[in-house]
Design a protein around this motif. Structure first.
Motif, PDB file in Angstrom:
ATOM      1  N   PHE A 256     -42.664   4.600   8.265  1.00 43.06           N
ATOM      2  CA  PHE A 256     -41.212   4.642   8.406  1.00 43.06           C
ATOM      3  C   PHE A 256     -40.534   3.434   7.768  1.00 43.06           C
ATOM      4  O   PHE A 256     -39.555   3.576   7.052  1.00 43.06           O
ATOM      5  CB  PHE A 256     -40.830   4.742   9.887  1.00 43.06           C
ATOM      6  CG  PHE A 256     -39.375   4.997  10.123  1.00 43.06           C
ATOM      7  CD1 PHE A 256     -38.835   6.245   9.921  1.00 43.06           C
ATOM      8  CD2 PHE A 256     -38.539   3.972  10.545  1.00 43.06           C
ATOM      9  CE1 PHE A 256     -37.485   6.492  10.137  1.00 43.06           C
ATOM     10  CE2 PHE A 256     -37.199   4.204  10.765  1.00 43.06           C
ATOM     11  CZ  PHE A 256     -36.668   5.460  10.568  1.00 43.06           C
ATOM     12  N   GLY A 257     -41.048   2.250   8.025  1.00 39.27           N
ATOM     13  CA  GLY A 257     -40.446   1.039   7.474  1.00 39.27           C
ATOM     14  C   GLY A 257     -39.243   0.599   8.278  1.00 39.27           C
ATOM     15  O   GLY A 257     -39.056   0.993   9.425  1.00 39.27           O
ATOM     16  N   THR A 258     -38.400  -0.213   7.677  1.00 36.65           N
ATOM     17  CA  THR A 258     -37.170  -0.695   8.314  1.00 36.65           C
ATOM     18  C   THR A 258     -35.994  -0.340   7.416  1.00 36.65           C
ATOM     19  O   THR A 258     -36.174   0.172   6.310  1.00 36.65           O
ATOM     20  CB  THR A 258     -37.215  -2.232   8.504  1.00 36.65           C
ATOM     21  OG1 THR A 258     -37.219  -2.846   7.215  1.00 36.65           O
ATOM     22  CG2 THR A 258     -38.439  -2.653   9.298  1.00 36.65           C
ATOM     23  N   ALA A 259     -34.797  -0.667   7.883  1.00 32.57           N
ATOM     24  CA  ALA A 259     -33.609  -0.377   7.079  1.00 32.57           C
ATOM     25  C   ALA A 259     -33.589  -1.199   5.794  1.00 32.57           C
ATOM     26  O   ALA A 259     -33.077  -0.751   4.767  1.00 32.57           O
ATOM     27  CB  ALA A 259     -32.345  -0.642   7.885  1.00 32.57           C
ATOM     28  N   LEU A 260     -34.166  -2.402   5.834  1.00 33.76           N
ATOM     29  CA  LEU A 260     -34.202  -3.231   4.629  1.00 33.76           C
ATOM     30  C   LEU A 260     -35.396  -2.913   3.733  1.00 33.76           C
ATOM     31  O   LEU A 260     -35.326  -3.084   2.520  1.00 33.76           O
ATOM     32  CB  LEU A 260     -34.231  -4.716   5.018  1.00 33.76           C
ATOM     33  CG  LEU A 260     -32.959  -5.237   5.669  1.00 33.76           C
ATOM     34  CD1 LEU A 260     -33.142  -6.687   6.104  1.00 33.76           C
ATOM     35  CD2 LEU A 260     -31.789  -5.112   4.719  1.00 33.76           C
ATOM     36  N   ARG A 261     -36.489  -2.495   4.331  1.00 37.32           N
ATOM     37  CA  ARG A 261     -37.691  -2.127   3.575  1.00 37.32           C
ATOM     38  C   ARG A 261     -38.111  -0.724   3.990  1.00 37.32           C
ATOM     39  O   ARG A 261     -39.009  -0.552   4.808  1.00 37.32           O
ATOM     40  CB  ARG A 261     -38.819  -3.109   3.858  1.00 37.32           C
ATOM     41  CG  ARG A 261     -38.717  -4.400   3.119  1.00 37.32           C
ATOM     42  CD  ARG A 261     -40.143  -4.826   2.901  1.00 37.32           C
ATOM     43  NE  ARG A 261     -40.469  -5.849   1.982  1.00 37.32           N
ATOM     44  CZ  ARG A 261     -40.483  -5.758   0.661  1.00 37.32           C
ATOM     45  NH1 ARG A 261     -40.087  -4.730   0.059  1.00 37.32           N
ATOM     46  NH2 ARG A 261     -40.901  -6.735  -0.077  1.00 37.32           N
ATOM     47  N   MET A 262     -37.430   0.238   3.417  1.00 36.84           N
ATOM     48  CA  MET A 262     -37.663   1.628   3.795  1.00 36.84           C
ATOM     49  C   MET A 262     -39.015   2.102   3.308  1.00 36.84           C
ATOM     50  O   MET A 262     -39.373   1.902   2.153  1.00 36.84           O
ATOM     51  CB  MET A 262     -36.570   2.519   3.208  1.00 36.84           C
ATOM     52  CG  MET A 262     -35.205   2.222   3.722  1.00 36.84           C
ATOM     53  SD  MET A 262     -34.023   3.283   2.895  1.00 36.84           S
ATOM     54  CE  MET A 262     -32.522   2.450   3.300  1.00 36.84           C
ATOM     55  N   GLY A 263     -39.732   2.764   4.203  1.00 38.87           N
ATOM     56  CA  GLY A 263     -40.988   3.382   3.825  1.00 38.87           C
ATOM     57  C   GLY A 263     -40.742   4.802   3.339  1.00 38.87           C
ATOM     58  O   GLY A 263     -39.613   5.309   3.379  1.00 38.87           O
ATOM     59  N   PRO A 264     -41.782   5.489   2.906  1.00 43.62           N
ATOM     60  CA  PRO A 264     -41.619   6.853   2.403  1.00 43.62           C
ATOM     61  C   PRO A 264     -41.166   7.842   3.475  1.00 43.62           C
ATOM     62  O   PRO A 264     -40.646   8.903   3.160  1.00 43.62           O
ATOM     63  CB  PRO A 264     -43.000   7.220   1.873  1.00 43.62           C
ATOM     64  CG  PRO A 264     -43.921   6.138   2.261  1.00 43.62           C
ATOM     65  CD  PRO A 264     -43.138   4.992   2.747  1.00 43.62           C
ATOM     66  N   GLY A 265     -41.329   7.505   4.744  1.00 43.20           N
ATOM     67  CA  GLY A 265     -40.904   8.417   5.803  1.00 43.20           C
ATOM     68  C   GLY A 265     -39.490   8.194   6.277  1.00 43.20           C
ATOM     69  O   GLY A 265     -38.941   9.002   7.019  1.00 43.20           O
TER      70      GLY A 265
END
Length: 151
Positions: A33-42
């Motif tokens: 998922f990641g974060t808002a600053l480092r978005m993951g592919p999900g």
């Protein structure tokens, strides 16, 4: 509240949005998922899926409290032609290129209508294909070949 909610357009539209949202979240459940600053592919499919579910719930609930009913009947012609035109689009994108795939998709989809006029559909197909090439191939730089050899 209307008891005959199965004939309300908003009920079915909301249900469709909910189904698409659930499918997006389900498919992307294993992606990071990641974060808002480092978005993951999900990140994008899950956020979009949740938004679709919320909008679907809103539209579905408004449909349950009244709304425009579905008139007429389902066209078997459209139910057969539209999915087939999408399959043809996929096959032609692989083997014929972007331009033939778009032309066939637009023209074949137009044949599903009871008001189909071949000349109008052909002119519309040419115009919309040219616009699609300008936007997607030249503007966005998508790596699709315009025309490839069949075979």
């Amino acid at each position: 509240m209307t008891l005959d909610f199965l004939h309300i357009k908003d009920f079915w539209a909301g249900l469709l949005l909910i189904a698409i949202g659930v499918a997006a979240v389900f498919i992307a459940r294993d992606y990071p998922f990641g974060t808002a600053l480092r978005m993951g592919p999900g990140f994008f499919p899950i956020v979009l899926g949740v938004l679709l579910i919320l909008f679907g719930l809103s539209i579905l609930s408004s449909g349950l409290y009244g709304g425009e009913t579905i008139e007429g009947s389902w066209s078997p012609r459209a139910l057969i032609i539209l999915p087939l035109s999408l399959v043809l689009f996929g096959a032609l994108m692989e083997h014929g290129g972007f331009v033939p795939a778009m032309m066939v998709l637009i023209f074949a989809s137009a044949t599903a209508s009871t008001e189909f006029r071949p000349l109008e559909a052909l002119l519309f197909s040419i115009g919309l294909t040219a616009l699609s090439v300008a936007v997607f191939i030249w503007g966005l730089g998508l790596p699709y070949p315009l025309i490839t050899g069949l075979g």
